[in-house]
Scaffold this active site. Structure first.
Site, PDB file in Angstrom:
ATOM      1  N   SER A  56      -1.715  29.727 -16.205  1.00 33.51           N
ATOM      2  CA  SER A  56      -0.303  29.413 -16.383  1.00 33.51           C
ATOM      3  C   SER A  56       0.196  28.596 -15.191  1.00 33.51           C
ATOM      4  CB  SER A  56       0.495  30.705 -16.576  1.00 33.51           C
ATOM      5  OG  SER A  56       1.808  30.431 -17.019  1.00 33.51           O
TER       6      SER A  56
ATOM      7  N   ASP B 245      -0.322  29.580 -23.278  1.00 32.01           N
ATOM      8  CA  ASP B 245      -0.496  30.221 -21.975  1.00 32.01           C
ATOM      9  C   ASP B 245      -1.745  31.088 -21.930  1.00 32.01           C
ATOM     10  OD1 ASP B 245      -0.058  32.051 -19.659  1.00 32.01           O
ATOM     11  OD2 ASP B 245       1.829  30.942 -19.566  1.00 32.01           O
TER      12      ASP B 245
END
Length: 380
Positions: A45, A206
């Site tokens: 991320s 993500d």
């Protein structure tokens, strides 16, 4: 054998500014002009952005950390996502019309428009620096993880110096590739908030979504010990009081409060669980009889050092909520993200210099508070 040190930078949106502070503290502990202390760097991320930035400047670690610090200290929301009234209203309308009501053609499955982030990363990153760091042996490998929406797998894309075999485990695989800005955008695309990114034939989001073993990629890439920089409360904190000893408000949770717990579950819980598992396996390896080879049994001890925030990040975010652009502040007010109880969501989305700078300073202080442990871990 000389141990290979891995660095784990977890995800967490704007919370990743804390990681930069920890790295700044480590740079202070290193002698001037010191080589990169982390041959293996792994990020997920927003932590993937920090990881690749650090890897691309690994030949000059101190300078790389300084650039990364300046990058986060000058953050503004409009550099990451559309925060103006037309941009916020248009994206919210498209999300409601297409994703909830089924109207219109294809539209991004996202509440926020993160298109400005692509231009920011293209201007900030020098990905050619990764090859230079690998060739000069200042770096062994750098990796980022993204989640495939069709395959349901956490895919770790890595770029390495030596012949590193790809790996295949339950719902997680390793894939060698030349890292690009698209990989970073995919790894940082928080579900429902940011739009998925297409890599090859599959859309990715993500990497923290299905990452059941966040430390595992670093071990696959050759690390024998790892420094983990988390973005939650310190996992070594005392146990919370029993439910019978707590005082509850009795109020129904807001949408932001629910969303904050979901984000924490995505970005924090799996990392802390993985740390706990490794600590248990290390303890088990020390209990083995002398005639058994722990390495052959897959129980070779892994040294793990954790640096995590000493203060609740949601409380820091609540103090800076008025720094949000007006359009985003109004958009987040309804779900309750601008209230103290819903500041968990805000702590992931507050891409503003005042908040990021406070997290950087907190990370630096927390790193220097662990000066003795870090010096011993890094062999200083």
């Amino acid at each position: 054998m000389t141990p290979t040190t891995g660095l784990i930078l977890s995800g967490g949106g704007a919370r990743a500014a804390y990681q930069v502070g920890v790295l700044a503290g480590i740079a202070e502990l290193l002698p001037a002009g010191a080589a990169n202390p982390f041959p293996v760097i792994v990020g997920t991320s927003a932590g993937a952005i920090n990881a690749v930035t650090l890897a691309s400047g690994a030949t000059h670690f101190g300078e790389s950390v300084q650039r990364l610090t300046a990058f986060w200290q000058n953050f503004r929301s409009h550099l990451v996502l559309r925060s103006d009234w037309p941009g916020v209203i248009r994206q919210a309308s498209r999300f409601v019309g297409h994703s909830l009501l089924g109207l219109g053609g294809q539209a991004p499955v996202a509440l926020l428009d993160s298109s400005p982030l692509r231009g920011l990363l293209q201007a900030h990153l020098n990905l050619d620096g990764i090859n230079h760091a690998l060739a000069s042996e200042q770096l062994r490998a750098v990796a980022i993880t993204a989640f495939g929406y069709e395959s349901g797998q956490a895919v770790t894309f890595y770029q390495g110096r030596d012949t590193i075999e790809p790996w295949l485990r339950h719902r997680r695989i390793g894939m060698p590739t030349a890292l690009t800005v698209e990989h970073l955008l995919a790894s940082s695309a928080i579900p429902l908030l940011f739009a998925p990114v297409k890599l090859g034939e599959e859309y990715f989001g993500d990497g923290a979504v299905r990452q059941s073993a966040p430390i595992s990629p670093a071990l696959h890439l050759g690390a024998s010990r790892v420094l983990v920089v988390g973005v939650s409360g310190n996992p070594q904190r005392p146990a919370p009081p029993l439910p019978t000893q707590r005082v509850f408000s009795g109020q129904q949770p807001s949408l932001a409060q629910i969303g904050g717990h979901m984000l924490n579950s995505t970005f924090i819980d799996s990392l802390e669980d993985d740390i706990e598992l490794i600590q248990r396996l290390n303890h088990l390896s020390h209990l083995l009889p002398a005639h058994l080879d722990a390495r052959r049994l897959g129980l070779a001890p892994i040294e793990v050092l954790v640096v995590a925030p000493s203060q609740p990040l949601d409380e820091i975010a609540a103090r800076h909520r008025r720094d949000l652009p007006a359009a985003l502040r109004v958009f987040l007010r309804g779900p309750g993200a601008t209230r103290t109880s819903g500041a968990g969501v805000l702590s992931y989305l507050l891409f503003e210099a005042s908040y990021c700078s406070e997290l950087i300073e907190l990370g630096r202080k927390d790193a220097l508070a662990k000066r003795r442990e870090l010096c011993q871990f890094l062999g200083l």
